[in-house]
Design an enzyme around this catalytic site. Structure first.
Site, PDB file in Angstrom:
ATOM      1  N   GLY A  24       0.813  -1.217   0.000  1.00  0.00           N
ATOM      2  CA  GLY A  24       0.000   0.000   0.000  1.00  0.00           C
ATOM      3  C   GLY A  24       0.837   1.254   0.000  1.00  0.00           C
ATOM      4  O   GLY A  24       0.432   2.276   0.549  1.00  0.00           O
ATOM      5  N   ASN A  26       1.378   3.328  -2.234  1.00  0.00           N
ATOM      6  CA  ASN A  26       0.975   4.302  -3.242  1.00  0.00           C
ATOM      7  C   ASN A  26       0.106   5.427  -2.686  1.00  0.00           C
ATOM      8  O   ASN A  26      -0.200   6.382  -3.416  1.00  0.00           O
ATOM      9  CB  ASN A  26       0.203   3.609  -4.369  1.00  0.00           C
ATOM     10  CG  ASN A  26      -1.034   2.886  -3.857  1.00  0.00           C
ATOM     11  OD1 ASN A  26      -0.916   1.825  -3.258  1.00  0.00           O
ATOM     12  ND2 ASN A  26      -2.210   3.445  -4.072  1.00  0.00           N
ATOM     13  N   GLY A  28      -1.633   7.519   1.189  1.00  0.00           N
ATOM     14  CA  GLY A  28      -1.758   7.655   2.628  1.00  0.00           C
ATOM     15  C   GLY A  28      -0.443   7.496   3.368  1.00  0.00           C
ATOM     16  O   GLY A  28       0.615   7.926   2.911  1.00  0.00           O
ATOM     17  N   ILE A  29      -0.525   6.883   4.535  1.00  0.00           N
ATOM     18  CA  ILE A  29       0.664   6.701   5.364  1.00  0.00           C
ATOM     19  C   ILE A  29       1.702   5.853   4.639  1.00  0.00           C
ATOM     20  O   ILE A  29       2.901   6.113   4.720  1.00  0.00           O
ATOM     21  CB  ILE A  29       0.271   6.072   6.709  1.00  0.00           C
ATOM     22  CG1 ILE A  29      -0.544   7.088   7.526  1.00  0.00           C
ATOM     23  CG2 ILE A  29       1.505   5.624   7.492  1.00  0.00           C
ATOM     24  CD1 ILE A  29      -1.211   6.495   8.735  1.00  0.00           C
ATOM     25  N   GLY A  30       1.256   4.853   3.900  1.00  0.00           N
ATOM     26  CA  GLY A  30       2.187   3.996   3.179  1.00  0.00           C
ATOM     27  C   GLY A  30       3.048   4.766   2.202  1.00  0.00           C
ATOM     28  O   GLY A  30       4.237   4.469   2.055  1.00  0.00           O
ATOM     29  N   SER A 153      -3.285   0.101  14.239  1.00  0.00           N
ATOM     30  CA  SER A 153      -4.077   1.326  14.309  1.00  0.00           C
ATOM     31  C   SER A 153      -4.422   1.625  15.758  1.00  0.00           C
ATOM     32  O   SER A 153      -4.656   0.711  16.561  1.00  0.00           O
ATOM     33  CB  SER A 153      -5.368   1.165  13.499  1.00  0.00           C
ATOM     34  OG  SER A 153      -6.253   2.249  13.720  1.00  0.00           O
ATOM     35  N   TYR A 178     -13.359  -2.796  11.104  1.00  0.00           N
ATOM     36  CA  TYR A 178     -12.052  -2.274  10.712  1.00  0.00           C
ATOM     37  C   TYR A 178     -11.076  -2.322  11.886  1.00  0.00           C
ATOM     38  O   TYR A 178      -9.945  -2.808  11.764  1.00  0.00           O
ATOM     39  CB  TYR A 178     -12.176  -0.840  10.208  1.00  0.00           C
ATOM     40  CG  TYR A 178     -10.824  -0.187   9.980  1.00  0.00           C
ATOM     41  CD1 TYR A 178     -10.063  -0.489   8.862  1.00  0.00           C
ATOM     42  CD2 TYR A 178     -10.292   0.706  10.923  1.00  0.00           C
ATOM     43  CE1 TYR A 178      -8.803   0.088   8.676  1.00  0.00           C
ATOM     44  CE2 TYR A 178      -9.047   1.284  10.736  1.00  0.00           C
ATOM     45  CZ  TYR A 178      -8.305   0.970   9.604  1.00  0.00           C
ATOM     46  OH  TYR A 178      -7.062   1.533   9.435  1.00  0.00           O
TER      47      TYR A 178
END
Length: 324
Positions: A24, A26, A28-30, A153, A178
């Site tokens: 991931g 690409n 956000g945090i990633g 999270s 989630y």
């Protein structure tokens, strides 16, 4: 060498020669994990489902980090049958670290499933990374002292797993599902380290979480992320409590690079676990429950048909794909 008291988030140690996969990476945090790791000279591989988004992210990183060694592979954690091919497409003899960051999040019903029939968030966030680790483990073992860094999270802190309903079939609430999927990931990261230690592996497993990270507090990285003036003004008061996604990346980056980090640790932001510089924090009480972790591991092995931990008992070279 940097220590727990000298770590500088803006000047982490150089990592030339290292190969690091960020799932991931690409967005956000990633994305910021990948950008910050690329700035150390490491070769960073973005594991992305969308080739177009992967191209945008690699271009954004190269614009910020001249000479960045960054590339992408196609990775769909919701498709368990594709993960072996994804690992092979890395085309590397070793992997110095993987950051398990990618994830699905749904705010509203209805409940969705992966193609394998698993609830989408649990199937992608937890089961996908669980199974992917099995395919990556030989590459990790080939490195001198590789790390598996699992991004949890803060939302998981208030959740507890329902081991009789891991797939949220009887009581589906998107935000709770989630949070539980991220809690499952964190249990996985800690249990993986226990299993690695039991067989004397050179690989270690660390868990991190970003605290509170908002788009409106995140600097622009066009075309990956563009912060509008309205969003900046709307979220400015929240900066007292939370932070942007660039800062949310700091605990994972430190967990990858700091030689003082040890397997089985939990890293998060310094201020109330929500914002600030990365620090090691006590493992949450419910995360320390090894009975829950072991039961989750057994269920995950049955659901995926594989086991990412090295084993001296299996017949497939030490990385179990034998029938559960």
């Amino acid at each position: 060498m940097p220590t727990s008291t000298t770590w500088d988030v803006r000047r982490p140690p150089r990592a030339e020669g290292s190969v690091i996969l960020v799932t991931g990476g690409n967005a956000g945090i990633g994305y910021f994990v990948a950008e910050q790791l690329a700035a150390t000279g490491a070769t960073v591989v973005l594991g992305c489902r969308s080739p177009a988004k992967a191209d945008a992210a690699t271009a954004a990183i190269r614009a910020r980090v001249p000479g960045a060694r960054v590339r992408a592979v196609r990775l769909d954690l919701a498709d368990l049958s594709s993960l072996g091919d994804a690992a092979e497409s890395l085309e590397t003899e070793r992997l110095d670290a993987v950051v398990h960051n990618a994830g699905a999040a749904r705010d509203d019903p209805p409940r969705e499933e992966t193609g394998d029939g698993h609830e989408l968030m649990f199937g992608t966030n937890h089961l996908g990374h669980f199974a992917l680790t099995r395919w990556l483990m030989p590459l990790l073992e080939a490195a001198p002292a590789a790390r598996v860094v699992t991004m949890g999270s803060f939302a998981a802190k208030s959740e507890r797993l329902d081991l009789d309903d891991l797939q949220s079939r009887t009581d589906y609430r998107p935000k709770r599902t989630y949070g539980r999927s991220k809690l499952a990931q964190m249990h996985f990261g800690l249990e993986l380290d226990r299993r690695l230690r039991a067989v004397g592996s050179t690989v270690s497993s660390v868990v991190a979480h970003p605290g509170g990270a908002l788009d409106g507090l995140t600097p622009s990285r066009p075309p990956v992320h563009e912060r509008t003036t309205a969003a900046r003004l709307r979220t400015a008061p929240a900066a007292l409590l939370v932070q942007g996604k660039h800062a949310g990346a700091w605990p994972a980056v430190r967990a990858v690079l700091d030689p003082a980090v040890r397997g089985g640790e939990l890293w998060g932001p310094r201020a109330f676990g929500l914002r600030g510089l990365p620090r090691r924090e006590p493992v949450w009480d419910h995360l320390a429950d090894t009975t829950v972790a072991a039961r989750l591991w057994a269920a995950s092995r049955a659901l995926t048909g594989t086991d990412p931990s090295p084993s001296t008992d299996c017949q497939c070279g030490g990385f179990c794909s034998c029938p559960p």
